[in-house]
Scaffold this motif. Structure first.
Motif, PDB file in Angstrom:
ATOM      1  N   SER A 153       7.452   6.785  -4.567  1.00  0.00           N
ATOM      2  CA  SER A 153       7.269   5.695  -5.566  1.00  0.00           C
ATOM      3  C   SER A 153       6.606   6.228  -6.835  1.00  0.00           C
ATOM      4  CB  SER A 153       5.900   4.856  -4.844  1.00  0.00           C
ATOM      5  OG  SER A 153       6.484   4.061  -3.798  1.00  0.00           O
ATOM      6  N   THR A 162       0.986  -1.198   0.065  1.00  0.00           N
ATOM      7  CA  THR A 162       0.058  -0.072  -0.206  1.00  0.00           C
ATOM      8  C   THR A 162       0.814   1.250  -0.020  1.00  0.00           C
ATOM      9  OG1 THR A 162      -1.865  -1.330   1.109  1.00  0.00           O
ATOM     10  CG2 THR A 162      -1.854   1.234   1.270  1.00  0.00           C
ATOM     11  N   TYR A 163       0.725   2.205  -1.271  1.00  0.00           N
ATOM     12  CA  TYR A 163       1.736   3.314  -1.148  1.00  0.00           C
ATOM     13  C   TYR A 163       0.996   4.457  -1.942  1.00  0.00           C
ATOM     14  CZ  TYR A 163       2.243   0.720  -5.728  1.00  0.00           C
ATOM     15  OH  TYR A 163       2.086   0.061  -6.846  1.00  0.00           O
ATOM     16  N   SER A 164       1.384   5.502  -1.878  1.00  0.00           N
ATOM     17  CA  SER A 164       1.104   6.618  -2.864  1.00  0.00           C
ATOM     18  C   SER A 164       2.120   7.047  -3.768  1.00  0.00           C
ATOM     19  CB  SER A 164       0.762   7.842  -1.721  1.00  0.00           C
ATOM     20  OG  SER A 164       0.233   8.875  -2.519  1.00  0.00           O
TER      21      SER A 164
END
Length: 893
Positions: free
Chosen positions: A734, A630-632
């Motif tokens: 990211s 889970t990342y932005s």
């Protein structure tokens, strides 16, 4: 299992009729071959896999996975190069970790052609072939030495040197057996010849009944080391052929028609099989031309089952009588022989009437855009942007033919098409016609055999007389190795802004593929290529308008030049000799230049930090773990539809003013001769600098962004992608890529995925993916997410300061699972959407969780060798005891 006797020799076989019973004749031939494969190689998993294949018959679809273990692998020099660099890097990583690097060795035979490097530097002269060959060795000697090191350090790898032709023609004429014999523990097994190839046009071999398809280099690497190709029991679309081609129609016309029709339906991850009485009217050469276009119509295959035409082709190309008898008796015994009246079950069906095929071209930008040959003016008009499509006999204008190339395995593998071009050239020569000075002409056959049959018939002299002398035996113009444009065209582009075109007998015409300065191209049969070269432009109806004038002032039209079918057949009968095939290849493979080329020795490759061709890749190790989570992320690139692998990672000339050129010149390379990107694929520094630099690529984040660039959010700077990626990596940020329909269509090149990985991309969100590129992304650990139609990039309206939050925790990822993502706008607004994971198998999930194929291979090979130095780990081979016995002699211990 049972035993059969053919020509006084006993063979062990999988008894397909006994295994499938009455269901066998209901299965498509593709699934019959897959059934044989799993019964023979899947070990304890064979009963489940058999049930999955037979269960497919319930509705022509299945969600079950099966392991498919091909018998061999075929590569070319610019896909084997990156794969071998990966293997060399993995061996170094093993040694650094304290393991024996020789543990890493292929367990299947691997054939490598050397066909993707030769360029058309010289044309229209008697020494063109030798000059281009000399330039090829001069430019690529370091890569070739590396390939020779691999043949010494690794088992089972055979390199066919420059001059032996294009891989798919070599496969058809020399390598394919259709039915092969495998020796295992003193027992001779008769089995179908099956394969994979690291080129998207591998399905050309489907034309003679061999099941094979294209994969990325990364997937091929896993197969090298004993892992099967894991696939869902595939959808098989049946294409029923009726009628017969009319007089004057050629295999190219049919192939373009099939491509146009099949591109209208979704064939992603689907196989195509041809059936019906029209199939029997087509020669093996005709079939191979159609099958070659499988990636253009979007399928895994274009399969034609074994029949009398297959045997005829094998006989004409010099295969021994015992082999022909083995093929015929095995195929008939196993239910693999084609019945033109049979109607197997298919997932879907489509019908094509051969009587309706017309003389065709495809273009000017996509191979599926078939047009009647006489309508080039209308097709080209949208590219002119208001400029008149005019030219003169004195200078080239819009629509001028800058390149006319008889090129590519697609059409030059069928001697009938090449002979047809020669007959048209003979007629043109008799009328005194020659192409205008601005047309760059070339003939690059797929096989050295072509020189012999053209010379025997006298047609080579006719082709040479109008500029179509042989310039090399390789892909040349079709993959962008077209060499420099004629100076008069260069000047006209620079000074008058003309829009010239290429006309080629290849399989792709994407903007900039054939040459960076050419945005338009038309695919055509070899004789039509010659006709357009004579005309000098596409600003006419080639079927009815004059294409030239004789010295006496007579208008010459295509009808005056076009050969009849009977004339082609008569010339072909005079030209062909069975002995030519073996003699031509043996002579080419005895290349003295190749033989004396020195190469390093030893289990480890000696990396040279100053090399501009071969650099140790940063990803050829155990990796850093999964990219899931889970990342932005920042959208690094937002792209539209039809972004091809050529757009992502170019293969052609390295432009002098590019980032890649700057890197090379700084290291002492000649700025006037930087070679092509395809030849630099062993150097990741060059390749990462070439990403998305095609002039037609638009980053939709901002209309002012130049190709190959983006906006770095923190600074607002416009930067080359690789520099922006460096900054984001240093910031711990990211990045993702967003794209439209058919993302990654075209060539199989794994560098289109490797390059994305080097940019730090964790996921690609696209409206749809082409199969091989999707697989390559997963091979690099990158998550492919399929967007719904409402989520098309044009509708998302992403801007540089927007962020995309992705929820893709490893334990929640499974084939075709929903994945939520949220767009956080710079304005403060947020929108949440659901995408679908473009994952097809459990193995792909495992690869994503483990960070990609290379870490997966290294973990398994070390586990297998450490656990038992004597017996490979069944989990590593994935094929059960029967296959381990078959392949173990090829594995070093």
């Amino acid at each position: 299992m049972t035993t059969i006797t053919i020509t006084d020799r006993n063979y062990r076989i999988v008894d397909l009729p006994a295994a499938a019973g009455g269901d066998l004749e209901r299965l498509p031939h593709i699934l019959r071959i897959m059934l044989e494969n799993v019964l023979r190689t899947a070990g304890d998993d064979a009963p489940r896999a058999k049930a999955a294949i037979l269960g497919w018959l319930d509705n022509g679809r299945s969600e079950e996975e099966i392991p498919f273990l091909p018998g061999r692998v075929l590569m070319h020099d610019t896909t084997c190069g990156p794969a071998l660099v990966d293997i060399a890097g993995m061996r170094t990583s093993l040694a650094e970790a304290g393991y024996d690097p020789s543990w890493l060795n292929p367990v299947l035979p691997v054939d490598v052609s050397t066909d993707h490097s030769i360029a058309v530097d010289v044309f229209g002269s008697s020494n063109a072939l030798q000059s281009n060959m000399d330039r090829e060795f001069g430019r690529n000697a370091e890569r070739y030495r590396f390939m020779k090191w691999a043949t010494r350090a690794l088992t089972g790898i055979r390199v066919h040197p420059p001059g032996t032709g294009i891989m798919h023609t070599l496969n058809l004429e020399r390598l394919a057996t259709v039915v092969t014999v495998s020796e295992r523990e003193g027992v001779s097994w008769a089995v179908p010849d099956t394969m994979i190839g690291t080129d998207s046009h591998t399905p050309m071999i489907n034309g003679i009944g061999v099941l094979g398809w294209g994969v990325g280099g990364l997937e091929a690497e896993s197969v090298f080391f004993g892992m099967p190709v894991m696939i869902r029991v595939p959808d098989v679309v049946g294409v029923r052929l009726t009628g017969r081609l009319r007089q004057g129609m050629l295999a190219t016309d049919l192939a373009l028609t099939v491509t146009e029709r099949l591109r209208r339906i979704d064939l992603a991850d689907r196989f195509v099989e041809f059936y019906g009485e029209g199939v029997s009217t087509l020669s093996a050469g005709d079939r191979a031309v159609i099958a070659n276009m499988a990636p253009e119509f979007g399928a895994n295959s274009g399969f034609f089952p074994i029949d009398a035409q297959t045997l005829r082709y094998l006989r004409e190309t010099g295969r021994p009588a015992d082999q022909l008898r083995l093929v015929e008796e095995y195929a008939k015994r196993q239910g693999l022989w084609f019945d033109p009246k049979a109607t197997p079950c298919f997932t879907d069906t489509i019908e094509i009437n051969l009587d309706e095929v017309e003389v065709s071209l495809a273009g000017p930008r996509r191979p599926q855009d078939r047009i009647p040959a006489g309508t080039t003016v209308d097709a080209f008009a949208p590219l002119l942007m208001g400029r008149p499509a005019t030219t003169s006999s004195e200078q080239p204008g819009n629509g001028a033919v800058a390149i006319a190339a008889i090129t590519s395995c697609t059409n030059t593998s069928d001697p009938r098409l090449v002979v047809a071009a020669g007959l048209l050239a003979r007629k043109a020569r008799s009328f005194g016609l020659t192409p205008p000075a601005w047309v760059k002409t070339s003939l690059a056959p797929g096989s050295p055999t072509a020189e012999r049959y053209l010379r025997r018939s006298g047609l080579l002299e006719d082709l040479e007389a109008i500029g179509f002398g042989i310039v090399g035996y390789g892909c040349t113009t079709c993959i962008g190795n077209s060499g420099p444009l004629p100076q008069v065209i260069d000047q006209a582009i620079a000074e008058r802004g003309i829009v010239p075109v290429a006309v080629l007998s290849g399989n792709r015409n994407f903007p900039g593929r054939v040459h960076p300065q050419l945005e338009a191209g038309f695919l055509a049969s070899p004789p039509l290529v010659v006709a357009f070269a004579l005309a000098g432009d596409i600003n006419r109806n080639i079927l009815t308008d004059p294409i030239g004038r004789s010295p006496s002032g007579e208008d010459i039209r295509l009808a005056d030049l076009w050969p009849t079918g009977d004339a082609i057949d008569a010339a072909l009968a005079m030209a062909m000799a069975v002995a030519d095939y073996q003699t031509s290849y043996e002579q080419a493979e005895a290349s003295e230049t190749w033989k004396v080329l020195d190469a390093p020795a030893g289990d480890l490759f000696p990396w040279d930090p100053n090399s501009t061709y071969i650099r140790r890749p940063p990803f050829a190790g155990l990796g850093k773990g999964t990219l899931l989570g889970t990342y932005s992320a920042h959208p690094l690139l937002v792209l539209g539809d039809d972004i091809t692998t050529d757009h992502i990672s170019p293969a052609g000339l390295i432009p002098r003013q590019s980032e890649a050129a700057g890197y090379l010149v700084e290291r002492g390379e000649n700025p006037r001769d930087l070679n092509v990107f395809a030849s630099r694929r062993g150097n990741w520094e060059v390749m990462v600098r070439g990403l998305f630099t095609n002039n037609s690529v638009r980053n939709l984040l901002d209309s002012q962004i130049a190709p190959g660039s983006t906006i770095h959010v923190g600074s607002g700077d416009h930067l080359p992608l690789w520099r922006a990626a460096e900054r984001y990596a240093n910031e711990g940020a990211s990045v993702v890529v967003v794209a439209g329909e058919r993302y990654g269509m075209g060539s199989s090149r794994d560098w289109a995925a490797k390059g994305i990985a080097l940019l730090g991309v964790r996921a690609v969100l696209a409206s749809s993916f082409e199969r091989i590129h999707r697989s390559n992304l997963i091979g690099m650990g990158i998550l492919p997410l399929r967007l719904s139609s409402e989520q098309h990039p044009h509708n998302l309206h992403l801007k540089p300061r927007d962020q995309i939050a992705i929820d893709a925790e490893p334990d929640r990822i499974s084939p075709r699972c929903p994945v939520s993502f949220t767009i956080h706008r710079a304005s403060g607004e947020s929108q949440t959407f659901i995408a679908t994971a473009a994952i097809e198998t459990g193995l792909e999930v495992e690869l994503l969780r483990g960070g990609g194929i290379i870490p997966h291979i290294l973990r398994r090979v070390t586990k297998a060798e450490v656990t038992s130095r004597e017996t490979p780990d069944p989990e590593f081979t994935g094929t059960g005891e029967s296959h381990r016995r078959e392949t173990s002699p090829n594995v070093r211990r």
